[in-house]
Design a protein around this motif. Sequence first.
Motif, PDB file in Angstrom:
ATOM      1  N   ASP A   2      27.497  40.195  38.026  1.00  0.00           N
ATOM      2  CA  ASP A   2      26.829  39.622  39.207  1.00  0.00           C
ATOM      3  C   ASP A   2      25.320  39.580  39.002  1.00  0.00           C
ATOM      4  OD1 ASP A   2      29.240  39.244  40.527  1.00  0.00           O
ATOM      5  OD2 ASP A   2      29.054  41.075  41.749  1.00  0.00           O
ATOM      6  N   THR A  48      44.878  46.715  35.635  1.00  0.00           N
ATOM      7  CA  THR A  48      44.139  46.949  36.868  1.00  0.00           C
ATOM      8  C   THR A  48      42.670  47.211  36.550  1.00  0.00           C
ATOM      9  OG1 THR A  48      44.597  49.328  36.800  1.00  0.00           O
ATOM     10  CG2 THR A  48      46.167  47.955  38.021  1.00  0.00           C
ATOM     11  N   TYR A  49      41.867  47.247  37.603  1.00  0.00           N
ATOM     12  CA  TYR A  49      40.454  47.574  37.464  1.00  0.00           C
ATOM     13  C   TYR A  49      40.279  49.094  37.468  1.00  0.00           C
ATOM     14  CZ  TYR A  49      38.482  42.880  38.132  1.00  0.00           C
ATOM     15  OH  TYR A  49      38.104  41.583  37.982  1.00  0.00           O
ATOM     16  N   SER A  50      39.262  49.541  36.743  1.00  0.00           N
ATOM     17  CA  SER A  50      38.895  50.951  36.707  1.00  0.00           C
ATOM     18  C   SER A  50      37.475  51.084  37.267  1.00  0.00           C
ATOM     19  CB  SER A  50      38.918  51.458  35.263  1.00  0.00           C
ATOM     20  OG  SER A  50      37.914  50.795  34.510  1.00  0.00           O
ATOM     21  N   GLU A  51      36.984  52.296  37.290  1.00  0.00           N
ATOM     22  CA  GLU A  51      35.589  52.517  37.708  1.00  0.00           C
ATOM     23  C   GLU A  51      34.638  51.754  36.782  1.00  0.00           C
ATOM     24  OE1 GLU A  51      32.527  56.278  37.820  1.00  0.00           O
ATOM     25  OE2 GLU A  51      34.607  56.656  38.383  1.00  0.00           O
ATOM     26  N   GLN A  52      34.936  51.755  35.478  1.00  0.00           N
ATOM     27  CA  GLN A  52      34.084  51.034  34.528  1.00  0.00           C
ATOM     28  C   GLN A  52      34.156  49.525  34.756  1.00  0.00           C
ATOM     29  OE1 GLN A  52      31.867  52.422  32.690  1.00  0.00           O
ATOM     30  NE2 GLN A  52      31.165  50.633  31.592  1.00  0.00           N
ATOM     31  N   THR A  53      35.330  49.015  35.105  1.00  0.00           N
ATOM     32  CA  THR A  53      35.472  47.587  35.393  1.00  0.00           C
ATOM     33  C   THR A  53      34.563  47.208  36.554  1.00  0.00           C
ATOM     34  OG1 THR A  53      37.795  47.771  34.748  1.00  0.00           O
ATOM     35  CG2 THR A  53      37.129  45.717  35.786  1.00  0.00           C
ATOM     36  N   ASP A  54      34.528  48.054  37.587  1.00  0.00           N
ATOM     37  CA  ASP A  54      33.665  47.785  38.742  1.00  0.00           C
ATOM     38  C   ASP A  54      32.194  47.738  38.332  1.00  0.00           C
ATOM     39  OD1 ASP A  54      35.879  47.670  40.439  1.00  0.00           O
ATOM     40  OD2 ASP A  54      35.734  49.796  40.967  1.00  0.00           O
ATOM     41  N   LYS A  55      31.774  48.616  37.421  1.00  0.00           N
ATOM     42  CA  LYS A  55      30.390  48.602  36.917  1.00  0.00           C
ATOM     43  C   LYS A  55      30.111  47.301  36.167  1.00  0.00           C
ATOM     44  CE  LYS A  55      30.025  53.604  36.471  1.00  0.00           C
ATOM     45  NZ  LYS A  55      29.878  54.740  35.549  1.00  0.00           N
ATOM     46  N   VAL A  90      31.620  44.416  36.613  1.00  0.00           N
ATOM     47  CA  VAL A  90      31.566  43.332  37.606  1.00  0.00           C
ATOM     48  C   VAL A  90      30.181  43.284  38.258  1.00  0.00           C
ATOM     49  CG1 VAL A  90      32.485  42.558  39.840  1.00  0.00           C
ATOM     50  CG2 VAL A  90      34.052  43.242  38.018  1.00  0.00           C
ATOM     51  N   GLN A  91      29.615  44.440  38.575  1.00  0.00           N
ATOM     52  CA  GLN A  91      28.261  44.490  39.138  1.00  0.00           C
ATOM     53  C   GLN A  91      27.242  43.961  38.121  1.00  0.00           C
ATOM     54  OE1 GLN A  91      27.541  48.511  40.435  1.00  0.00           O
ATOM     55  NE2 GLN A  91      29.101  48.404  42.046  1.00  0.00           N
ATOM     56  N   MET A 125      35.495  42.421  29.681  1.00  0.00           N
ATOM     57  CA  MET A 125      36.038  43.049  30.893  1.00  0.00           C
ATOM     58  C   MET A 125      36.975  44.185  30.495  1.00  0.00           C
ATOM     59  SD  MET A 125      34.908  41.829  33.735  1.00  0.00           S
ATOM     60  CE  MET A 125      36.157  42.242  34.940  1.00  0.00           C
TER      61      MET A 125
END
Length: 138
Positions: free
Chosen positions: A80, A67-74, A76-77, A60
């Motif tokens: 999933d 905090t989360y970044s744009e890459q963190t969101d990717k 997480v996807q 991660m």
Amino acid sequence: MGRILALDYGNKKIGVAISDPMKIIAKPLRIIINTKMEKIIDELNSLIEEFDIEIVLVGMPITMKNTYSEQTDKVVQFIDYLQNNLKIKIDTYDERLTSKMAEKSLILQGIKTGHNKHEIDKAAAAIFLQNYLDDPTK
């Protein structure tokens, strides 16, 4: 007694590392080219079967400000998608600074990192996998 497979997700490549069967030592394994998700799942299923994997560990990329970044969101996807398409436990681990650590380690070993970015990806996965293996709180 299964192994742990670690994934360092990147937009172009996914660094892969693996533990030994006793879950003591991590080592870089390979990279997976990040193209189609179906192809990634096929490659992961092949590795899971070949190495008797019991856990897939995904790094991660949490920021230094926690905090989360744009890459963190990717990532997480991606996690999933893995959870919906692999029949194996998926876990996560903080991978902050592992790419920098991997690059420094490779330079100290005399490995040029300019044309060997894939070596950094594999080594970063091995670093956070080793940290996970050494973590008594997991």
